[in-house]
Design a protein around this motif. Sequence first.
Motif, PDB file in Angstrom:
ATOM      1  N   ILE A 107     -21.359   1.301  46.435  1.00  9.66           N
ATOM      2  CA  ILE A 107     -21.709   1.104  45.032  1.00  9.66           C
ATOM      3  C   ILE A 107     -20.759   0.043  44.484  1.00  9.66           C
ATOM      4  O   ILE A 107     -19.547   0.263  44.415  1.00  9.66           O
ATOM      5  CB  ILE A 107     -21.578   2.431  44.259  1.00  9.66           C
ATOM      6  CG1 ILE A 107     -22.495   3.482  44.892  1.00  9.66           C
ATOM      7  CG2 ILE A 107     -21.884   2.223  42.785  1.00  9.66           C
ATOM      8  CD1 ILE A 107     -22.246   4.895  44.408  1.00  9.66           C
ATOM      9  N   ARG A 108     -21.342  -1.108  44.128  1.00 11.02           N
ATOM     10  CA  ARG A 108     -20.501  -2.227  43.718  1.00 11.02           C
ATOM     11  C   ARG A 108     -21.100  -2.917  42.498  1.00 11.02           C
ATOM     12  O   ARG A 108     -21.919  -3.825  42.618  1.00 11.02           O
ATOM     13  CB  ARG A 108     -20.357  -3.210  44.871  1.00 11.02           C
ATOM     14  CG  ARG A 108     -19.225  -4.185  44.660  1.00 11.02           C
ATOM     15  CD  ARG A 108     -18.859  -4.887  45.926  1.00 11.02           C
ATOM     16  NE  ARG A 108     -17.637  -5.634  45.710  1.00 11.02           N
ATOM     17  CZ  ARG A 108     -17.177  -6.545  46.538  1.00 11.02           C
ATOM     18  NH1 ARG A 108     -17.830  -6.815  47.640  1.00 11.02           N
ATOM     19  NH2 ARG A 108     -16.071  -7.179  46.275  1.00 11.02           N
ATOM     20  N   PRO A 109     -20.683  -2.487  41.307  1.00 11.13           N
ATOM     21  CA  PRO A 109     -21.199  -3.102  40.086  1.00 11.13           C
ATOM     22  C   PRO A 109     -20.963  -4.611  40.073  1.00 11.13           C
ATOM     23  O   PRO A 109     -19.930  -5.089  40.528  1.00 11.13           O
ATOM     24  CB  PRO A 109     -20.405  -2.422  38.969  1.00 11.13           C
ATOM     25  CG  PRO A 109     -19.907  -1.149  39.557  1.00 11.13           C
ATOM     26  CD  PRO A 109     -19.693  -1.451  41.014  1.00 11.13           C
ATOM     27  N   GLY A 110     -21.947  -5.313  39.531  1.00 14.54           N
ATOM     28  CA  GLY A 110     -21.799  -6.746  39.350  1.00 14.54           C
ATOM     29  C   GLY A 110     -22.269  -7.597  40.511  1.00 14.54           C
ATOM     30  O   GLY A 110     -22.337  -8.810  40.390  1.00 14.54           O
ATOM     31  N   PHE A 111     -22.571  -7.005  41.625  1.00 12.84           N
ATOM     32  CA  PHE A 111     -23.006  -7.759  42.789  1.00 12.84           C
ATOM     33  C   PHE A 111     -24.464  -7.453  43.071  1.00 12.84           C
ATOM     34  O   PHE A 111     -24.964  -6.377  42.769  1.00 12.84           O
ATOM     35  CB  PHE A 111     -22.159  -7.408  44.021  1.00 12.84           C
ATOM     36  CG  PHE A 111     -20.781  -7.982  43.964  1.00 12.84           C
ATOM     37  CD1 PHE A 111     -20.482  -9.153  44.630  1.00 12.84           C
ATOM     38  CD2 PHE A 111     -19.789  -7.363  43.233  1.00 12.84           C
ATOM     39  CE1 PHE A 111     -19.214  -9.702  44.569  1.00 12.84           C
ATOM     40  CE2 PHE A 111     -18.518  -7.899  43.161  1.00 12.84           C
ATOM     41  CZ  PHE A 111     -18.223  -9.075  43.829  1.00 12.84           C
ATOM     42  N   SER A 112     -25.158  -8.395  43.672  1.00 12.52           N
ATOM     43  CA  SER A 112     -26.528  -8.172  44.133  1.00 12.52           C
ATOM     44  C   SER A 112     -26.755  -9.073  45.341  1.00 12.52           C
ATOM     45  O   SER A 112     -25.929  -9.928  45.656  1.00 12.52           O
ATOM     46  CB  SER A 112     -27.542  -8.478  43.028  1.00 12.52           C
ATOM     47  OG  SER A 112     -27.456  -9.836  42.660  1.00 12.52           O
ATOM     48  N   GLY A 113     -27.846  -8.855  46.041  1.00 14.02           N
ATOM     49  CA  GLY A 113     -28.155  -9.663  47.207  1.00 14.02           C
ATOM     50  C   GLY A 113     -27.208  -9.446  48.374  1.00 14.02           C
ATOM     51  O   GLY A 113     -27.034 -10.317  49.225  1.00 14.02           O
ATOM     52  N   GLN A 114     -26.611  -8.276  48.443  1.00 11.99           N
ATOM     53  CA  GLN A 114     -25.588  -8.018  49.446  1.00 11.99           C
ATOM     54  C   GLN A 114     -26.142  -7.795  50.856  1.00 11.99           C
ATOM     55  O   GLN A 114     -25.410  -7.961  51.832  1.00 11.99           O
ATOM     56  CB  GLN A 114     -24.718  -6.837  49.020  1.00 11.99           C
ATOM     57  CG  GLN A 114     -23.933  -7.112  47.750  1.00 11.99           C
ATOM     58  CD  GLN A 114     -23.064  -8.341  47.872  1.00 11.99           C
ATOM     59  OE1 GLN A 114     -22.083  -8.354  48.597  1.00 11.99           O
ATOM     60  NE2 GLN A 114     -23.447  -9.414  47.191  1.00 11.99           N
ATOM     61  N   LEU A 115     -27.416  -7.435  50.987  1.00 14.08           N
ATOM     62  CA  LEU A 115     -27.990  -7.301  52.330  1.00 14.08           C
ATOM     63  C   LEU A 115     -27.939  -8.631  53.075  1.00 14.08           C
ATOM     64  O   LEU A 115     -27.814  -8.654  54.297  1.00 14.08           O
ATOM     65  CB  LEU A 115     -29.440  -6.817  52.270  1.00 14.08           C
ATOM     66  CG  LEU A 115     -29.668  -5.359  51.911  1.00 14.08           C
ATOM     67  CD1 LEU A 115     -31.155  -5.026  51.946  1.00 14.08           C
ATOM     68  CD2 LEU A 115     -28.901  -4.427  52.824  1.00 14.08           C
ATOM     69  N   GLU A 116     -28.005  -9.722  52.350  1.00  9.68           N
ATOM     70  CA  GLU A 116     -27.927 -11.044  52.968  1.00  9.68           C
ATOM     71  C   GLU A 116     -26.518 -11.633  52.873  1.00  9.68           C
ATOM     72  O   GLU A 116     -26.054 -12.310  53.785  1.00  9.68           O
ATOM     73  CB  GLU A 116     -28.930 -11.989  52.303  1.00  9.68           C
ATOM     74  CG  GLU A 116     -30.362 -11.602  52.631  1.00  9.68           C
ATOM     75  CD  GLU A 116     -31.345 -11.996  51.539  1.00  9.68           C
ATOM     76  OE1 GLU A 116     -30.958 -12.723  50.610  1.00  9.68           O
ATOM     77  OE2 GLU A 116     -32.491 -11.560  51.634  1.00  9.68           O
ATOM     78  N   GLU A 117     -25.839 -11.361  51.770  1.00 10.06           N
ATOM     79  CA  GLU A 117     -24.531 -11.978  51.523  1.00 10.06           C
ATOM     80  C   GLU A 117     -23.450 -11.451  52.466  1.00 10.06           C
ATOM     81  O   GLU A 117     -22.655 -12.225  53.004  1.00 10.06           O
ATOM     82  CB  GLU A 117     -24.121 -11.753  50.069  1.00 10.06           C
ATOM     83  CG  GLU A 117     -22.825 -12.405  49.663  1.00 10.06           C
ATOM     84  CD  GLU A 117     -22.906 -13.920  49.574  1.00 10.06           C
ATOM     85  OE1 GLU A 117     -21.856 -14.539  49.362  1.00 10.06           O
ATOM     86  OE2 GLU A 117     -24.007 -14.492  49.732  1.00 10.06           O
ATOM     87  N   LYS A 118     -23.392 -10.143  52.681  1.00 14.09           N
ATOM     88  CA  LYS A 118     -22.330  -9.575  53.511  1.00 14.09           C
ATOM     89  C   LYS A 118     -22.365 -10.129  54.942  1.00 14.09           C
ATOM     90  O   LYS A 118     -21.332 -10.564  55.457  1.00 14.09           O
ATOM     91  CB  LYS A 118     -22.413  -8.050  53.533  1.00 14.09           C
ATOM     92  CG  LYS A 118     -21.943  -7.413  52.251  1.00 14.09           C
ATOM     93  CD  LYS A 118     -22.038  -5.907  52.363  1.00 14.09           C
ATOM     94  CE  LYS A 118     -21.461  -5.236  51.155  1.00 14.09           C
ATOM     95  NZ  LYS A 118     -21.357  -3.782  51.347  1.00 14.09           N
ATOM     96  N   PRO A 119     -23.523 -10.134  55.613  1.00 14.56           N
ATOM     97  CA  PRO A 119     -23.547 -10.713  56.969  1.00 14.56           C
ATOM     98  C   PRO A 119     -23.210 -12.208  56.973  1.00 14.56           C
ATOM     99  O   PRO A 119     -22.553 -12.697  57.903  1.00 14.56           O
ATOM    100  CB  PRO A 119     -24.980 -10.480  57.447  1.00 14.56           C
ATOM    101  CG  PRO A 119     -25.505  -9.384  56.604  1.00 14.56           C
ATOM    102  CD  PRO A 119     -24.797  -9.500  55.289  1.00 14.56           C
ATOM    103  N   ARG A 120     -23.620 -12.935  55.936  1.00 11.31           N
ATOM    104  CA  ARG A 120     -23.322 -14.363  55.866  1.00 11.31           C
ATOM    105  C   ARG A 120     -21.817 -14.595  55.801  1.00 11.31           C
ATOM    106  O   ARG A 120     -21.271 -15.459  56.489  1.00 11.31           O
ATOM    107  CB  ARG A 120     -23.996 -14.989  54.638  1.00 11.31           C
ATOM    108  CG  ARG A 120     -23.839 -16.515  54.574  1.00 11.31           C
ATOM    109  CD  ARG A 120     -24.270 -17.086  53.237  1.00 11.31           C
ATOM    110  NE  ARG A 120     -23.469 -16.616  52.112  1.00 11.31           N
ATOM    111  CZ  ARG A 120     -22.220 -17.002  51.841  1.00 11.31           C
ATOM    112  NH1 ARG A 120     -21.605 -17.857  52.643  1.00 11.31           N
ATOM    113  NH2 ARG A 120     -21.573 -16.537  50.794  1.00 11.31           N
ATOM    114  N   ILE A 121     -21.122 -13.806  54.991  1.00  8.00           N
ATOM    115  CA  ILE A 121     -19.667 -13.937  54.870  1.00  8.00           C
ATOM    116  C   ILE A 121     -18.981 -13.642  56.202  1.00  8.00           C
ATOM    117  O   ILE A 121     -18.079 -14.362  56.634  1.00  8.00           O
ATOM    118  CB  ILE A 121     -19.137 -13.036  53.743  1.00  8.00           C
ATOM    119  CG1 ILE A 121     -19.590 -13.580  52.384  1.00  8.00           C
ATOM    120  CG2 ILE A 121     -17.607 -12.930  53.796  1.00  8.00           C
ATOM    121  CD1 ILE A 121     -19.328 -12.628  51.233  1.00  8.00           C
TER     122      ILE A 121
END
Length: 121
Positions: free
Chosen positions: A99-113
């Motif tokens: 649960i991370r307020p303020g962030f979205s699109g993390q299914l794609e962003e986390k692997p990219r990072i």
Amino acid sequence: MMDRYAERQEVPLDPETGKPVINTVAAVAIAPSGVGAELSDYVAQVVSVIRESGLPNETNAMFTNIEGDLDSVLRVVRDAAMALAGQGYRTGVSLKLDIRPGFSGQLEEKPRIVDELIDKA
């Protein structure tokens, strides 16, 4: 711009409702007990409910990841579990939430990072 390294973020409000938007990434595995060695037919019923929800999701060999507002994610997990429990099966649910307020699109962003960090190494 959100600071990925900040321990605390401002919680954005939905412009229409004024409610806090609490982005959540869930890893969920839902399966019945006592139905034999092969669970694919049952898992397919669960994944179908998740995909029909309209929330961003992806399925891998062990879990289905779902992203959205916390209330929406929990509603989808409930509906997916009911796909089996509603048929009378004893149903197990493994659930992990980020649960991370303020962030979205993390299914794609986390692997990219992660890929960027590996490429730099």
